[in-house]
Scaffold this motif. Structure first.
Motif, PDB file in Angstrom:
ATOM      1  N   VAL A 249      26.613  44.437  35.247  1.00  0.00           N
ATOM      2  CA  VAL A 249      26.864  43.926  36.711  1.00  0.00           C
ATOM      3  C   VAL A 249      27.183  45.242  37.428  1.00  0.00           C
ATOM      4  CG1 VAL A 249      28.691  42.884  38.245  1.00  0.00           C
ATOM      5  CG2 VAL A 249      27.293  41.787  35.965  1.00  0.00           C
ATOM      6  N   GLY A 250      27.147  45.572  38.886  1.00  0.00           N
ATOM      7  CA  GLY A 250      27.635  46.356  39.440  1.00  0.00           C
ATOM      8  C   GLY A 250      29.078  46.551  40.166  1.00  0.00           C
ATOM      9  N   ALA A 251      29.558  47.872  41.036  1.00  0.00           N
ATOM     10  CA  ALA A 251      30.935  47.223  41.346  1.00  0.00           C
ATOM     11  C   ALA A 251      30.763  47.221  42.835  1.00  0.00           C
ATOM     12  CB  ALA A 251      31.418  49.236  41.711  1.00  0.00           C
ATOM     13  N   GLY A 252      31.829  46.455  43.314  1.00  0.00           N
ATOM     14  CA  GLY A 252      32.513  46.164  44.138  1.00  0.00           C
ATOM     15  C   GLY A 252      31.754  44.129  44.472  1.00  0.00           C
ATOM     16  N   LEU A 255      34.378  42.303  40.055  1.00  0.00           N
ATOM     17  CA  LEU A 255      34.749  42.015  38.514  1.00  0.00           C
ATOM     18  C   LEU A 255      34.768  43.161  38.507  1.00  0.00           C
ATOM     19  CD1 LEU A 255      32.286  38.827  37.977  1.00  0.00           C
ATOM     20  CD2 LEU A 255      34.885  39.122  36.937  1.00  0.00           C
ATOM     21  N   ALA A 256      35.228  43.709  37.410  1.00  0.00           N
ATOM     22  CA  ALA A 256      34.804  44.921  36.836  1.00  0.00           C
ATOM     23  C   ALA A 256      33.596  45.505  36.555  1.00  0.00           C
ATOM     24  CB  ALA A 256      35.840  45.662  35.330  1.00  0.00           C
ATOM     25  N   PRO A 257      32.727  46.451  36.720  1.00  0.00           N
ATOM     26  CA  PRO A 257      31.524  46.271  36.160  1.00  0.00           C
ATOM     27  C   PRO A 257      30.750  46.819  35.130  1.00  0.00           C
ATOM     28  CG  PRO A 257      32.416  48.501  38.027  1.00  0.00           C
ATOM     29  CD  PRO A 257      33.887  48.222  37.837  1.00  0.00           C
ATOM     30  N   GLY A 258      30.150  46.317  34.577  1.00  0.00           N
ATOM     31  CA  GLY A 258      29.952  46.889  33.272  1.00  0.00           C
ATOM     32  C   GLY A 258      28.728  45.640  32.515  1.00  0.00           C
ATOM     33  N   VAL A 259      28.581  45.359  31.541  1.00  0.00           N
ATOM     34  CA  VAL A 259      27.572  44.374  30.885  1.00  0.00           C
ATOM     35  C   VAL A 259      28.582  43.232  30.448  1.00  0.00           C
ATOM     36  CG1 VAL A 259      26.350  44.097  28.662  1.00  0.00           C
ATOM     37  CG2 VAL A 259      26.341  46.245  30.095  1.00  0.00           C
ATOM     38  N   TYR A 260      27.691  42.231  30.054  1.00  0.00           N
ATOM     39  CA  TYR A 260      28.050  41.308  30.821  1.00  0.00           C
ATOM     40  C   TYR A 260      26.682  39.833  29.673  1.00  0.00           C
ATOM     41  CZ  TYR A 260      32.219  42.091  33.528  1.00  0.00           C
ATOM     42  OH  TYR A 260      33.741  42.170  33.885  1.00  0.00           O
ATOM     43  N   THR A 278      22.819  29.275  36.061  1.00  0.00           N
ATOM     44  CA  THR A 278      23.419  28.862  36.156  1.00  0.00           C
ATOM     45  C   THR A 278      24.258  29.661  37.186  1.00  0.00           C
ATOM     46  OG1 THR A 278      25.162  29.469  34.888  1.00  0.00           O
ATOM     47  CG2 THR A 278      24.198  27.561  33.877  1.00  0.00           C
ATOM     48  N   GLY A 279      24.459  30.737  37.363  1.00  0.00           N
ATOM     49  CA  GLY A 279      25.420  32.036  38.663  1.00  0.00           C
ATOM     50  C   GLY A 279      26.595  32.537  37.666  1.00  0.00           C
ATOM     51  N   VAL A 280      26.625  32.025  36.284  1.00  0.00           N
ATOM     52  CA  VAL A 280      27.358  32.244  35.453  1.00  0.00           C
ATOM     53  C   VAL A 280      27.229  33.655  34.991  1.00  0.00           C
ATOM     54  CG1 VAL A 280      29.033  31.318  33.758  1.00  0.00           C
ATOM     55  CG2 VAL A 280      28.476  30.436  35.976  1.00  0.00           C
ATOM     56  N   ILE A 281      28.659  34.449  35.225  1.00  0.00           N
ATOM     57  CA  ILE A 281      29.017  35.409  33.311  1.00  0.00           C
ATOM     58  C   ILE A 281      29.195  35.086  33.458  1.00  0.00           C
ATOM     59  CG2 ILE A 281      26.674  36.691  35.437  1.00  0.00           C
ATOM     60  CD1 ILE A 281      30.024  38.805  35.825  1.00  0.00           C
ATOM     61  N   VAL A 282      29.515  36.015  31.808  1.00  0.00           N
ATOM     62  CA  VAL A 282      30.717  35.427  30.688  1.00  0.00           C
ATOM     63  C   VAL A 282      30.901  36.935  29.996  1.00  0.00           C
ATOM     64  CG1 VAL A 282      31.023  34.462  29.208  1.00  0.00           C
ATOM     65  CG2 VAL A 282      29.816  33.416  30.296  1.00  0.00           C
ATOM     66  N   SER A 283      32.116  37.290  29.824  1.00  0.00           N
ATOM     67  CA  SER A 283      31.890  38.629  29.160  1.00  0.00           C
ATOM     68  C   SER A 283      32.425  38.318  27.361  1.00  0.00           C
ATOM     69  CB  SER A 283      33.591  38.513  28.519  1.00  0.00           C
ATOM     70  OG  SER A 283      33.989  39.159  30.101  1.00  0.00           O
ATOM     71  N   PRO A 284      31.213  38.902  27.382  1.00  0.00           N
ATOM     72  CA  PRO A 284      31.060  39.123  26.140  1.00  0.00           C
ATOM     73  C   PRO A 284      32.245  38.424  24.780  1.00  0.00           C
ATOM     74  CG  PRO A 284      29.750  41.034  26.933  1.00  0.00           C
ATOM     75  CD  PRO A 284      30.864  40.943  27.926  1.00  0.00           C
ATOM     76  N   LYS A 335      38.236  28.734  35.507  1.00  0.00           N
ATOM     77  CA  LYS A 335      37.393  28.971  36.710  1.00  0.00           C
ATOM     78  C   LYS A 335      35.979  29.500  35.324  1.00  0.00           C
ATOM     79  CE  LYS A 335      37.472  25.977  39.607  1.00  0.00           C
ATOM     80  NZ  LYS A 335      36.386  24.851  40.255  1.00  0.00           N
ATOM     81  N   LEU A 336      34.761  29.053  35.686  1.00  0.00           N
ATOM     82  CA  LEU A 336      34.665  30.433  35.186  1.00  0.00           C
ATOM     83  C   LEU A 336      33.763  31.095  36.285  1.00  0.00           C
ATOM     84  CD1 LEU A 336      31.634  27.525  33.578  1.00  0.00           C
ATOM     85  CD2 LEU A 336      32.684  29.616  32.010  1.00  0.00           C
ATOM     86  N   SER A 337      33.406  33.194  35.731  1.00  0.00           N
ATOM     87  CA  SER A 337      33.169  33.218  36.506  1.00  0.00           C
ATOM     88  C   SER A 337      31.501  33.734  37.276  1.00  0.00           C
ATOM     89  CB  SER A 337      33.301  35.151  36.013  1.00  0.00           C
ATOM     90  OG  SER A 337      34.946  35.591  35.697  1.00  0.00           O
ATOM     91  N   ARG A 338      31.676  33.901  38.393  1.00  0.00           N
ATOM     92  CA  ARG A 338      30.228  33.785  39.265  1.00  0.00           C
ATOM     93  C   ARG A 338      30.291  35.119  40.286  1.00  0.00           C
ATOM     94  NH1 ARG A 338      32.094  28.705  38.514  1.00  0.00           N
ATOM     95  NH2 ARG A 338      30.760  27.295  38.638  1.00  0.00           N
ATOM     96  N   VAL A 339      28.563  35.575  39.979  1.00  0.00           N
ATOM     97  CA  VAL A 339      28.625  36.863  41.332  1.00  0.00           C
ATOM     98  C   VAL A 339      27.072  36.392  41.608  1.00  0.00           C
ATOM     99  CG1 VAL A 339      29.525  38.895  40.089  1.00  0.00           C
ATOM    100  CG2 VAL A 339      27.516  38.176  39.350  1.00  0.00           C
TER     101      VAL A 339
END
Length: 589
Positions: A249-252, A255-260, A278-284, A335-339
């Motif tokens: 996930v890129g910056a801006g 959420l903190a950029p990084g791998v999800y 689902t449009g949801v991303i999950v921290s590992p 809530k789940l995170s969406r980007v």
């Protein structure tokens, strides 16, 4: 005092409450029936709701309700002492231990293991060879879930093999029936030069989370979970009920950029559906918790009246993604995170040849070696030999892949030629034609009562013929599955074959045969194949598949056009005409 009561204790408490109600004087308050308690409570409550709404539980739900399989182990021990075959209810219950009685195909058990992320040590692999010889038919099958089956186990050895598998630090608990199956992950996790994340810790954590929690057994139907780390060899995560797909996930985007992990749900290609983004991303680090809550929603709301519609896909079909995610969030308490889609960077592409041959690892100077297996089958001598190759030339580890083969990891550059020579001395190979490298087949009628055809034998006949009659210069996946359960995922092959009984006369006599599909795909090319031919006799399948391949080579736009692109560029009628032209006998003009 613990709130975890046994089934007998719960039934006693319910009966005690009912007795008090019956003896109460007229006008006294009547006690409500006791609510189910303990680790099986959610399942019993879901069954109760089904009954209260007028639904009729399927037999498997009744069997689970009458006696939880984990409470019936003493009876399995007694049956083993008598070398007795199980009755239908127990045949279902023993699948909770990974045991499948495969009659009428054979009057024996098959044991399916749990091997998280397909990772084995050399001594575990060699130990399985010992078990196959002592208790089974003297061979192992590598499966399409990067797993292992031991077959031809007499009922007398059912308990022996369950217990000795655990002595090896492996498991079979929950490997069958209405449970969460083997957790798969990227086969080259931790050594892959292009991966975004090492999936092994997350697959292993999910694996042990399941093993430790009885409440996660007895789902409405089986359940598959996969973690894909974006390596060169895929995990087919989009064919699973839950797919965790590593993304950057890129910056801006809040959420903190990084791998999800991108979350996808509801994959079941045997029912012609891939998992839906689902449009949801999950921290590992949150993946196991999120998966747990998805499972809890499925336990509460999955269909317990119709086995054909009891998978997660059908809850999603009825509710829609957003309603389902809201129920998951309620159990999570957050809530789940969406980007948005544009937040996710392009993923590296997979290499369809990377599970075969010598390939550079991420650490300079080291390699993995992909070994070609004859349709996933290995003899004890080959198993021990590969274990020794791993110990002597590699890092001592082996990986199973969803392509029914084995990788030896951590082989230094200078040792790779010797390792390859040792593998070839076992009667195996590290090289394969594009057709053989992508050949997949389920057990078939040799060892499965559902299969309509002897898939492994026919797969060998098809590839032997095609290598000569229709040589390929690009990767081709041919998948043969014996029945509608689609264990070999025929819908996602370039060419998919599903077993059928083909009538040969008016008296109803039938022979092995197949319906043939084309244009399936996975990963970046994900799509469900379309039916091209019905009721092709198994004896005619090699020539028919060769004709399909030759039609592709003759009519593709150029050498860069893949089979899946060709199949999607042309309608099914056009492909049929091109294939029929290849099958037509040549005539003199």
């Amino acid at each position: 005092m613990s709130a975890d009561f046994t089934l007998d204790q719960k039934r006693y408490l319910e009966g005690f409450a009912a007795g008090l109600s019956a003896r109460a004087p007229s006008g006294a308050p009547i006690l409500a029936p006791a609510k189910p308690m303990g680790p099986d409570a959610a399942h019993l409550q879901a069954q109760d709701r089904t009954i209260a709404s007028g639904g009729k539980l399927v037999d498997q739900e009744k069997w689970k309700r009458d006696e939880h399989p984990f409470d019936a182990y003493p009876r399995l021990v007694a049956q083993a002492r008598e070398n007795a075959a199980p009755k239908p209810a127990d045949n279902f219950r023993w699948r909770y231990y990974g045991l499948f009685y495969v009659a009428p195909a054979q009057d024996v058990y098959m044991l399916r293991l749990r091997i998280p992320n397909g990772v084995l040590s050399h001594w575990q692999f060699a130990g399985l060879a010992d078990l196959a010889e002592r208790f089974g038919g003297g061979y192992l099958h590598i499966t399409t879930r990067a797993n292992i089956q031991i077959r031809e186990i007499a009922p007398a050895h059912a308990v022996d093999i369950i217990e000795t598998v655990q002595d090896l630090g492996l498991w079979s608990k929950g490997a069958g029936a209405d449970n969460i199956r083997n957790i798969t992950g990227t086969p080259t996790a931790g050594v892959d030069p292009q991966e975004l994340i090492d999936t092994r810790p997350y697959a292993r954590a999910m694996h042990h989370h399941i093993l430790a929690d009885r409440s996660l057994y007895g789902l409405p139907r089986k359940f598959n979970i996969a973690f894909d780390g974006a390596g060169l060899i895929g995990a087919l995560e989009d064919t699973n009920d839950i797919g965790f797909q590593a993304v950057e996930v890129g910056a801006g985007h809040g959420l903190a950029p990084g791998v999800y992990f991108r979350l996808s749900l509801g994959g079941i290609t045997g029912h012609k559906d891939f998992a839906r983004d689902t449009g949801v991303i999950v921290s590992p680090q949150d993946a196991v918790e999120v998966a747990d809550k998805i499972l809890r929603v499925f336990i509460d709301h999955g269909d317990r009246t119709n086995r054909a519609r009891a998978r997660l896909k059908y809850v999603l079909d009825a509710w829609g993604i957003e309603k389902f995610l809201s129920a998951v969030e309620e159990k999570l308490g957050r809530k789940l995170s969406r980007v948005p889609a544009e937040a996710i960077m392009p993923r590296p592409r997979q290499n369809r040849h990377a599970h075969i041959g010598v390939h550079c690892q991420g650490e300079p100077g080291l390699n993995w070696i992909g070994v070609v297996l004859p349709l996933g089958r290995l003899t004890p001598d080959q198993i021990r030999g590969l274990a020794d190759v791993s110990r002597q030339f590699g890092d001592g580890g082996l990986r199973l892949t969803v392509w029914q083969n084995v990788l030896v990891t951590g082989v230094p550059d200078g040792q790779a030629p010797a390792a390859v020579a040792a593998i070839e001395a076992l009667g195996l190979s590290t090289q394969a034609t594009p057709t053989r490298a992508g050949l997949i087949a389920c057990t078939g009628s040799f060892g499965c009562r559902f299969a309509a055809a002897d898939t492994k034998r026919h797969a060998a006949e098809i590839v032997d013929h095609c290598e000569t009659a229709a040589p390929m210069d690009t990767p081709i996946n041919i998948h043969l599955t014996g029945c509608h359960h689609s264990c070999a995922q025929h819908y996602i092959g370039d060419i998919g074959l599903i077993g059928a009984r083909v009538r040969v006369n008016d008296e109803g006599d039938a022979v092995d045969g197949y319906h043939i599909l084309v244009g399936g795909g996975f990963a970046e090319d994900a799509a469900i194949g379309r039916e091209l031919f019905q009721n092709v006799k198994a004896t005619e399948a090699p020539q028919t598949v060769a004709a399909i391949l030759n039609a592709y080579r003759r009519h593709r736009l150029d050498e860069t056009e893949t089979f899946v692109a060709f199949a999607r560029r042309n309608d099914i009628e056009t492909i049929g005409r091109l294939v029929e032209a290849e099958l037509a006998p040549e005539t003199c003009s």
